[in-house]
Design a protein around this motif. Sequence first.
Motif, PDB file in Angstrom:
ATOM      1  N   LEU A 100       2.332  20.605   2.109  1.00  0.00           N
ATOM      2  CA  LEU A 100       3.142  21.197   1.344  1.00  0.00           C
ATOM      3  C   LEU A 100       3.689  22.422   0.909  1.00  0.00           C
ATOM      4  CD1 LEU A 100       4.870  18.271   0.105  1.00  0.00           C
ATOM      5  CD2 LEU A 100       5.135  18.661   1.558  1.00  0.00           C
ATOM      6  N   LYS A 101       4.182  22.935   1.550  1.00  0.00           N
ATOM      7  CA  LYS A 101       3.388  24.423   1.200  1.00  0.00           C
ATOM      8  C   LYS A 101       5.485  25.240   0.869  1.00  0.00           C
ATOM      9  CE  LYS A 101      -0.839  25.682   1.079  1.00  0.00           C
ATOM     10  NZ  LYS A 101      -1.271  23.470   0.831  1.00  0.00           N
ATOM     11  N   PRO A 102       5.672  25.002  -0.413  1.00  0.00           N
ATOM     12  CA  PRO A 102       5.341  25.224  -1.469  1.00  0.00           C
ATOM     13  C   PRO A 102       5.933  23.815  -1.616  1.00  0.00           C
ATOM     14  CG  PRO A 102       7.539  26.021  -2.172  1.00  0.00           C
ATOM     15  CD  PRO A 102       7.363  26.023   0.147  1.00  0.00           C
ATOM     16  N   PHE A 103       4.590  23.229  -2.666  1.00  0.00           N
ATOM     17  CA  PHE A 103       5.058  21.653  -3.182  1.00  0.00           C
ATOM     18  C   PHE A 103       6.125  21.778  -4.040  1.00  0.00           C
ATOM     19  CE2 PHE A 103       4.405  18.453  -6.381  1.00  0.00           C
ATOM     20  CZ  PHE A 103       3.499  17.350  -6.084  1.00  0.00           C
ATOM     21  N   GLU A 104       7.014  20.623  -4.142  1.00  0.00           N
ATOM     22  CA  GLU A 104       7.719  19.873  -4.082  1.00  0.00           C
ATOM     23  C   GLU A 104       7.820  18.478  -4.455  1.00  0.00           C
ATOM     24  OE1 GLU A 104      11.666  21.054  -3.184  1.00  0.00           O
ATOM     25  OE2 GLU A 104      10.868  22.868  -3.090  1.00  0.00           O
ATOM     26  N   PHE A 105       8.178  17.780  -5.577  1.00  0.00           N
ATOM     27  CA  PHE A 105       7.517  16.770  -6.318  1.00  0.00           C
ATOM     28  C   PHE A 105       8.619  15.686  -5.044  1.00  0.00           C
ATOM     29  CE2 PHE A 105       6.231  17.443 -10.598  1.00  0.00           C
ATOM     30  CZ  PHE A 105       5.036  16.322 -10.346  1.00  0.00           C
ATOM     31  N   ASN A 106       9.718  16.278  -5.349  1.00  0.00           N
ATOM     32  CA  ASN A 106      10.903  15.240  -4.108  1.00  0.00           C
ATOM     33  C   ASN A 106      10.333  14.867  -2.696  1.00  0.00           C
ATOM     34  OD1 ASN A 106      11.341  17.841  -3.590  1.00  0.00           O
ATOM     35  ND2 ASN A 106      13.419  17.176  -4.121  1.00  0.00           N
ATOM     36  N   LYS A 107       9.859  16.388  -2.447  1.00  0.00           N
ATOM     37  CA  LYS A 107       8.673  16.735  -0.769  1.00  0.00           C
ATOM     38  C   LYS A 107       7.945  15.180  -1.354  1.00  0.00           C
ATOM     39  CE  LYS A 107      11.055  21.120   0.648  1.00  0.00           C
ATOM     40  NZ  LYS A 107      10.555  21.718   1.261  1.00  0.00           N
ATOM     41  N   PHE A 108       7.275  15.174  -1.705  1.00  0.00           N
ATOM     42  CA  PHE A 108       6.124  15.034  -2.218  1.00  0.00           C
ATOM     43  C   PHE A 108       6.413  13.015  -1.961  1.00  0.00           C
ATOM     44  CE2 PHE A 108       2.774  12.378  -4.222  1.00  0.00           C
ATOM     45  CZ  PHE A 108       1.849  12.203  -3.927  1.00  0.00           C
ATOM     46  N   GLU A 109       7.438  12.950  -2.995  1.00  0.00           N
ATOM     47  CA  GLU A 109       7.659  11.078  -2.482  1.00  0.00           C
ATOM     48  C   GLU A 109       8.109  10.823  -1.361  1.00  0.00           C
ATOM     49  OE1 GLU A 109      10.684  11.262  -5.883  1.00  0.00           O
ATOM     50  OE2 GLU A 109       8.710  12.241  -7.116  1.00  0.00           O
ATOM     51  N   ASN A 110       9.016  11.680  -1.049  1.00  0.00           N
ATOM     52  CA  ASN A 110       9.720  11.479   0.831  1.00  0.00           C
ATOM     53  C   ASN A 110       8.253  11.423   1.952  1.00  0.00           C
ATOM     54  OD1 ASN A 110      12.382  11.892  -0.350  1.00  0.00           O
ATOM     55  ND2 ASN A 110      12.823  13.438   0.525  1.00  0.00           N
ATOM     56  N   LYS A 111       7.627  11.980   1.519  1.00  0.00           N
ATOM     57  CA  LYS A 111       6.343  11.774   2.454  1.00  0.00           C
ATOM     58  C   LYS A 111       5.324  10.445   1.851  1.00  0.00           C
ATOM     59  CE  LYS A 111       5.970  16.323   5.221  1.00  0.00           C
ATOM     60  NZ  LYS A 111       5.465  15.415   6.116  1.00  0.00           N
ATOM     61  N   PHE A 112       4.699  10.669   1.099  1.00  0.00           N
ATOM     62  CA  PHE A 112       4.317   9.295   0.513  1.00  0.00           C
ATOM     63  C   PHE A 112       4.619   8.159   0.725  1.00  0.00           C
ATOM     64  CE2 PHE A 112       2.253   7.208  -3.232  1.00  0.00           C
ATOM     65  CZ  PHE A 112       1.311   7.503  -3.306  1.00  0.00           C
ATOM     66  N   GLU A 114       6.764   6.985   3.304  1.00  0.00           N
ATOM     67  CA  GLU A 114       7.723   7.805   4.427  1.00  0.00           C
ATOM     68  C   GLU A 114       6.342   6.405   5.010  1.00  0.00           C
ATOM     69  OE1 GLU A 114       6.399  10.237   7.484  1.00  0.00           O
ATOM     70  OE2 GLU A 114       8.578  11.340   6.651  1.00  0.00           O
ATOM     71  N   ARG A 115       6.969   5.330   5.733  1.00  0.00           N
ATOM     72  CA  ARG A 115       6.343   4.430   6.802  1.00  0.00           C
ATOM     73  C   ARG A 115       5.935   4.717   7.630  1.00  0.00           C
ATOM     74  NH1 ARG A 115      10.269  -0.901   7.728  1.00  0.00           N
ATOM     75  NH2 ARG A 115       8.948  -0.618   9.393  1.00  0.00           N
ATOM     76  N   VAL A 116       5.114   4.657   7.907  1.00  0.00           N
ATOM     77  CA  VAL A 116       4.522   4.774   9.164  1.00  0.00           C
ATOM     78  C   VAL A 116       4.470   4.354  10.859  1.00  0.00           C
ATOM     79  CG1 VAL A 116       1.664   4.925  10.604  1.00  0.00           C
ATOM     80  CG2 VAL A 116       2.017   5.786   7.748  1.00  0.00           C
ATOM     81  N   SER A 117       5.006   4.451  11.730  1.00  0.00           N
ATOM     82  CA  SER A 117       5.939   4.371  12.850  1.00  0.00           C
ATOM     83  C   SER A 117       4.593   3.123  13.296  1.00  0.00           C
ATOM     84  CB  SER A 117       5.440   4.844  13.829  1.00  0.00           C
ATOM     85  OG  SER A 117       6.207   4.464  14.651  1.00  0.00           O
ATOM     86  N   GLY A 118       5.787   1.546  12.890  1.00  0.00           N
ATOM     87  CA  GLY A 118       5.057   0.770  14.018  1.00  0.00           C
ATOM     88  C   GLY A 118       4.702  -0.214  12.541  1.00  0.00           C
ATOM     89  N   GLU A 119       4.657   0.310  11.219  1.00  0.00           N
ATOM     90  CA  GLU A 119       3.744  -0.534   9.928  1.00  0.00           C
ATOM     91  C   GLU A 119       4.326  -1.223  10.034  1.00  0.00           C
ATOM     92  OE1 GLU A 119       2.831   0.699   5.829  1.00  0.00           O
ATOM     93  OE2 GLU A 119       1.675   2.262   7.355  1.00  0.00           O
ATOM     94  N   GLY A 120       4.278  -2.142   9.326  1.00  0.00           N
ATOM     95  CA  GLY A 120       5.166  -3.704   9.484  1.00  0.00           C
ATOM     96  C   GLY A 120       6.327  -3.952  10.585  1.00  0.00           C
ATOM     97  N   ASP A 121       6.832  -3.887  11.358  1.00  0.00           N
ATOM     98  CA  ASP A 121       7.352  -4.300  11.878  1.00  0.00           C
ATOM     99  C   ASP A 121       7.086  -4.829  12.806  1.00  0.00           C
ATOM    100  OD1 ASP A 121       9.287  -1.404  10.913  1.00  0.00           O
ATOM    101  OD2 ASP A 121       9.042  -0.129  12.525  1.00  0.00           O
ATOM    102  N   VAL A 122       8.069  -5.515  12.654  1.00  0.00           N
ATOM    103  CA  VAL A 122       7.674  -7.590  14.550  1.00  0.00           C
ATOM    104  C   VAL A 122       7.956  -6.947  15.205  1.00  0.00           C
ATOM    105  CG1 VAL A 122       7.756  -9.877  13.805  1.00  0.00           C
ATOM    106  CG2 VAL A 122       8.405  -8.552  12.292  1.00  0.00           C
ATOM    107  N   TYR A 123       8.651  -5.897  15.645  1.00  0.00           N
ATOM    108  CA  TYR A 123       9.075  -5.840  17.196  1.00  0.00           C
ATOM    109  C   TYR A 123       8.432  -4.862  17.823  1.00  0.00           C
ATOM    110  CZ  TYR A 123      12.402  -9.668  15.623  1.00  0.00           C
ATOM    111  OH  TYR A 123      12.803 -10.779  15.110  1.00  0.00           O
TER     112      TYR A 123
END
Length: 124
Positions: A100-112, A114-123
Amino acid sequence: MKCSRIVAEFVVDLNYLYSMIKLPTTKLVLSNDKKVNGSFPVKLRVTYNRRHKFYPCNRDLTKEVFGVIFGSDKLKRNQKEVKDILTGIEAKAVLIIADLKPFEFNKFENKFYERVSGEGDVYD
């Protein structure tokens, strides 16, 4: 007179640049919210420009166990697993902060969060 004004503007510019390159810091801490069983939630503290935000790690530890896990090299298997999970959470935060350049808390929270694709998805 002109020289002192130029120097003053230069100092202001340097302070601005310094504030732009300061990076947030992270630390795993115990929350002050004591649970009935005597344990405390572990949280990730992110500090930027003297502002702190806390993010839950979904682990509860006593003060003694927290001290052993992060203060000793010889750990039991379950303590090592907890330490690996918690340091992994902190490492994820550090990698996000580096991107993150520049750092912002809301951008950090969105990425932090964020679900990784396929993580927790049954289908998937």
